[in-house]
Design a protein around this motif. Structure first.
Motif, short mmCIF file in Angstrom:
data_model
loop_
_atom_site.label_atom_id
_atom_site.label_comp_id
_atom_site.label_asym_id
_atom_site.label_seq_id
_atom_site.Cartn_x
_atom_site.Cartn_y
_atom_site.Cartn_z
N SER B 85 0.84 -1.19 0.00
CA SER B 85 0.00 0.00 0.00
C SER B 85 0.88 1.24 0.00
O SER B 85 1.71 1.43 0.90
CB SER B 85 -0.92 0.01 1.22
OG SER B 85 -1.80 -1.09 1.19
N ALA B 86 0.72 2.07 -1.01
CA ALA B 86 1.59 3.24 -1.20
C ALA B 86 1.09 4.00 -2.42
O ALA B 86 0.11 3.61 -3.06
CB ALA B 86 3.04 2.79 -1.42
N VAL B 87 1.79 5.08 -2.75
CA VAL B 87 1.53 5.80 -4.00
C VAL B 87 2.66 5.47 -4.97
O VAL B 87 3.84 5.55 -4.60
CB VAL B 87 1.44 7.32 -3.77
CG1 VAL B 87 1.14 8.02 -5.10
CG2 VAL B 87 0.36 7.65 -2.75
N TYR B 88 2.30 5.12 -6.19
CA TYR B 88 3.27 4.71 -7.21
C TYR B 88 3.33 5.76 -8.31
O TYR B 88 2.30 6.18 -8.83
CB TYR B 88 2.87 3.35 -7.78
CG TYR B 88 3.02 2.24 -6.76
CD1 TYR B 88 2.03 2.03 -5.81
CD2 TYR B 88 4.16 1.45 -6.72
CE1 TYR B 88 2.17 1.04 -4.85
CE2 TYR B 88 4.31 0.46 -5.76
CZ TYR B 88 3.31 0.27 -4.83
OH TYR B 88 3.46 -0.70 -3.86
N PHE B 89 4.56 6.16 -8.65
CA PHE B 89 4.78 7.19 -9.65
C PHE B 89 5.58 6.61 -10.82
O PHE B 89 6.66 6.05 -10.62
CB PHE B 89 5.57 8.36 -9.08
CG PHE B 89 4.84 9.17 -8.06
CD1 PHE B 89 4.93 8.85 -6.70
CD2 PHE B 89 4.07 10.26 -8.43
CE1 PHE B 89 4.27 9.60 -5.75
CE2 PHE B 89 3.40 11.01 -7.48
CZ PHE B 89 3.50 10.68 -6.14
N CYS B 90 5.06 6.80 -12.01
CA CYS B 90 5.80 6.51 -13.22
C CYS B 90 6.56 7.78 -13.61
O CYS B 90 6.06 8.89 -13.41
CB CYS B 90 4.83 6.11 -14.32
SG CYS B 90 5.59 5.55 -15.84
N ALA B 91 7.77 7.63 -14.13
CA ALA B 91 8.57 8.81 -14.46
C ALA B 91 9.46 8.52 -15.65
O ALA B 91 9.78 7.36 -15.94
CB ALA B 91 9.43 9.23 -13.26
N LEU B 92 9.84 9.57 -16.35
CA LEU B 92 10.82 9.44 -17.42
C LEU B 92 11.91 10.47 -17.25
O LEU B 92 11.67 11.54 -16.70
CB LEU B 92 10.16 9.58 -18.80
CG LEU B 92 9.58 10.92 -19.25
CD1 LEU B 92 10.64 11.90 -19.78
CD2 LEU B 92 8.54 10.69 -20.34
#
Lengths: 115, 110
Positions: B85-92
């Motif tokens: 359980s967490a916040v997931y960030f996609c990044a480039l």
């Protein structure tokens, strides 16, 4: 080994006040970064420092200044705070590498409210 | 300009369910792609990354494959745990810039 530390953790300012957010890392990293995190917008890069003695603007630099005091420390200054600068601010550091492929290590953040 | 679009949350799953969080990107060149995770009250931590097309990043049971043809980097895990359980960030990252998606909050219930 503390990693990336930020001070303060929380701050409330009135419009027009100034303040400096402090960041330090003990991993001997060359590169350091400042981001802001706003709801629904992810993180946005404010300024970065690829190496000691250099700083460059990121995506949202207006209203901010930075100082790379030495290899360890990278501060962010708000000269005249505005309500639009209410946000959570994160400092990060990384090894300097090809492009920006290297992992960035983040501090715990500073929650800033401007009234 | 360069950008990342990821699946809006929140996402709520039961323990041991399969997880997919979609991420697509727009870039003028050949970016490196990342997934970062943020636990409550903490800064972001790198979960996995891929630096060229067809690379698969993996860590802690999470996987994502860099798909140039679909400009995607979807995050998957076969069996989630409450501790995910967490916040997931996609990044480039490309040239001297880093762009993050808006984040997807995941809650896993026992």
């Amino acid at each position: 080994n503390a990693g990336v530390t930020q001070t303060p953790k929380f701050q409330v300012l009135k419009t027009g006040q100034s303040m400096t957010l402090q960041c330090a890392q003990d991993m001997n990293h060359n590169s350091m970064y400042w981001y802001r995190q706003d709801p629904g917008m992810g993180l946005r890069l404010i300024y970065y420092s690829a190496s000691e003695g250099t700083t460059d603007k990121g995506e949202v630099p207006n209203g901010y200044n930075v100082s790379r005091l030495n290899k360890r420390e990278f501060s962010l200054r708000l000269e005249s705070a505005a309500p639009s600068q209410t946000s959570v601010y994160f400092c990060a550091s990384s090894e300097q590498g090809q492009g920006w492929d290297n992992e960035q290590f983040f501090g715990p953040g500073t929650r800033l409210t401007v009234l | 300009g360069d950008s990342v679009t990821q699946m809006e949350g929140p996402v709520t799953l039961s323990e041991e369910a399969f997880l997919t969080i979609n991420c697509t990107y727009t870039a003028t060149g050949y970016p490196s792609l990342f997934w970062y995770v943020q636990y409550p009250g903490e800064g972001l931590q790198l979960l996995l990354k891929a630096t060229k097309a067809d690379d698969k990043g993996s860590n802690k049971g999470f996987e994502a494959t860099y798909r140039k043809e679909t400009t995607s980097f979807h995050l998957e895990k076969g069996s989630v745990q409450v501790s995910d359980s967490a916040v997931y960030f996609c990044a480039l990252s490309i040239k001297n810039d880093m762009r993050f998606g808006a984040g997807t909050r995941l809650t896993v219930k026992p």
